[in-house]
Design a protein around this motif. Structure first.
Motif, mmCIF file in Angstrom:
data_model
loop_
_atom_site.group_PDB
_atom_site.id
_atom_site.type_symbol
_atom_site.label_atom_id
_atom_site.label_comp_id
_atom_site.label_asym_id
_atom_site.label_seq_id
_atom_site.Cartn_x
_atom_site.Cartn_y
_atom_site.Cartn_z
ATOM 1 N N UNK A 1 0.827 -1.203 0.000
ATOM 2 C CA UNK A 1 0.000 0.000 0.000
ATOM 3 C C UNK A 1 0.865 1.258 0.000
ATOM 4 N N UNK A 2 1.925 1.249 0.811
ATOM 5 C CA UNK A 2 2.836 2.391 0.831
ATOM 6 C C UNK A 2 3.609 2.474 -0.483
ATOM 7 N N UNK B 1 9.592 3.800 -0.708
ATOM 8 C CA UNK B 1 10.182 2.843 0.214
ATOM 9 C C UNK B 1 10.524 3.447 1.573
ATOM 10 N N UNK B 2 9.768 4.426 2.010
ATOM 11 C CA UNK B 2 9.952 4.911 3.365
ATOM 12 C C UNK B 2 10.522 6.302 3.454
ATOM 13 N N UNK C 1 17.417 4.196 6.007
ATOM 14 C CA UNK C 1 17.268 3.016 6.864
ATOM 15 C C UNK C 1 15.893 2.385 6.700
ATOM 16 N N UNK C 2 14.873 3.220 6.625
ATOM 17 C CA UNK C 2 13.524 2.706 6.395
ATOM 18 C C UNK C 2 13.422 2.057 5.022
ATOM 19 N N UNK C 3 14.137 2.611 4.028
ATOM 20 C CA UNK C 3 14.129 2.029 2.692
ATOM 21 C C UNK C 3 14.707 0.626 2.678
ATOM 22 N N UNK D 1 12.093 8.059 0.199
ATOM 23 C CA UNK D 1 12.866 7.269 -0.765
ATOM 24 C C UNK D 1 11.949 6.833 -1.902
ATOM 25 N N UNK D 2 12.288 7.243 -3.120
ATOM 26 C CA UNK D 2 11.455 6.964 -4.286
ATOM 27 C C UNK D 2 12.309 6.391 -5.416
ATOM 28 N N UNK D 3 11.737 5.437 -6.148
ATOM 29 C CA UNK D 3 12.380 4.857 -7.321
ATOM 30 C C UNK D 3 11.429 4.959 -8.513
ATOM 31 N N UNK D 4 11.993 5.197 -9.671
ATOM 32 C CA UNK D 4 11.187 5.271 -10.888
ATOM 33 C C UNK D 4 10.653 3.885 -11.246
#
Length: 263
Positions: free
Chosen positions: A17-18, A201-202, A206-208, A250-253
């Motif tokens: 969901x996140x 991803x957070x 660290x959360x990622x 933290x974001x990824x394409x």
């Protein structure tokens, strides 16, 4: 998906969901929900989309199906806590489950249809569960090489060159093949459009790292490493997360297809 632990990592439920919050909005925008709809959510996970749909289909209902008992338990618990009463969840493989024929007015899936052992059989079974004229709306991944989250995580964890990517999540990446599968299953008006959104991803590196540890591709890569190599790989993974961290996390394409079809 629930993953077994590797390299001392405990098993837990991955937070789709996140991760997929931006795609949730894109899928939602493609739906034309009505209060009387009877909705099937395929690969519902912890049921966020199923509950949202049920909140609109107030005179109808929503059924979420998944093969993960842990995710379904969480879905039922959240639904009970939030007071959503026209929703239910069932452990079922949509490829073979005996759904009532011509029952649902809408079928939806947020990245839940790529894992069928026999997608032709699965889409035919889903089609039989839909009323004539009912839409199927789903989002599915494009090819792995178009997913920054795949290439970056594998690069961080590989000990001796690129690791082989599990292709199951990308089994419907070819739009012509997907169109053919749906057409053969009895669907018409198949339309496939590219949607491109970052996945989350957070809030920090660290959360990622913690977020992606339950993923099978992370577990598989770590399982191939020795103790010393594992520690260095996790350090590289944290560096990758730091490189993708901005003020809002933290974001990824990533790249996906939005697929619509009519029974």
């Amino acid at each position: 998906m629930v993953e077994s632990g590797a390299a001392g990592v405990p098993a837990r439920v991955f937070d789709y969901d996140a991760e997929l919050r931006r795609y949730q909005r894109r899928l939602w925008a493609a739906l034309e929900l009505r209060p009387d709809d009877t909705v099937l959510d395929i690969g519902c996970g912890t049921g966020q989309l199923t509950r949202d749909v049920a909140g609109v289909a107030t005179r109808g209902s929503a059924l979420g199906v998944d093969i993960s008992p842990v995710m379904l338990e969480q879905a039922r618990r959240i639904s009970a806590d939030t007071g959503v009463h026209n929703v239910r969840f069932e452990r079922a493989d949509a490829q073979v489950h005996p759904f009532p024929p011509a029952h649902f007015t809408l079928a939806i899936s947020r990245f839940g249809t790529m894992f069928f052992a026999d997608p032709a059989e699965a889409f035919a079974n889903i089609g039989r569960a839909l009323r004539p004229g009912a839409p199927l709306v789903q989002v599915i991944w494009q090819h792995a090489d178009r997913q920054e989250w795949v290439t970056e995580i594998h690069r961080a964890l590989a000990s001796d060159g690129p690791a082989e990517v599990d292709g199951s999540a990308f089994s419907l990446a070819d739009p012509d093949e997907t169109t053919g599968l749906l057409t053969a299953a009895g669907f018409t008006d198949v339309a496939i459009a590219e949607v491109r959104e970052p996945i989350y991803y957070g809030p920090d590196p660290d959360a990622g790292v913690d977020a992606v540890l339950p993923l099978r591709m992370t577990n598989d890569a770590l399982a191939r490493l020795g103790p010393g190599e594992t520690e260095r790989a996790l350090e590289r993974l944290r560096a990758v997360m730091a490189a993708h961290c901005s003020a809002d996390g933290v974001w990824f394409d990533s790249c996906a297809w939005l697929v619509t079809a009519t029974r």
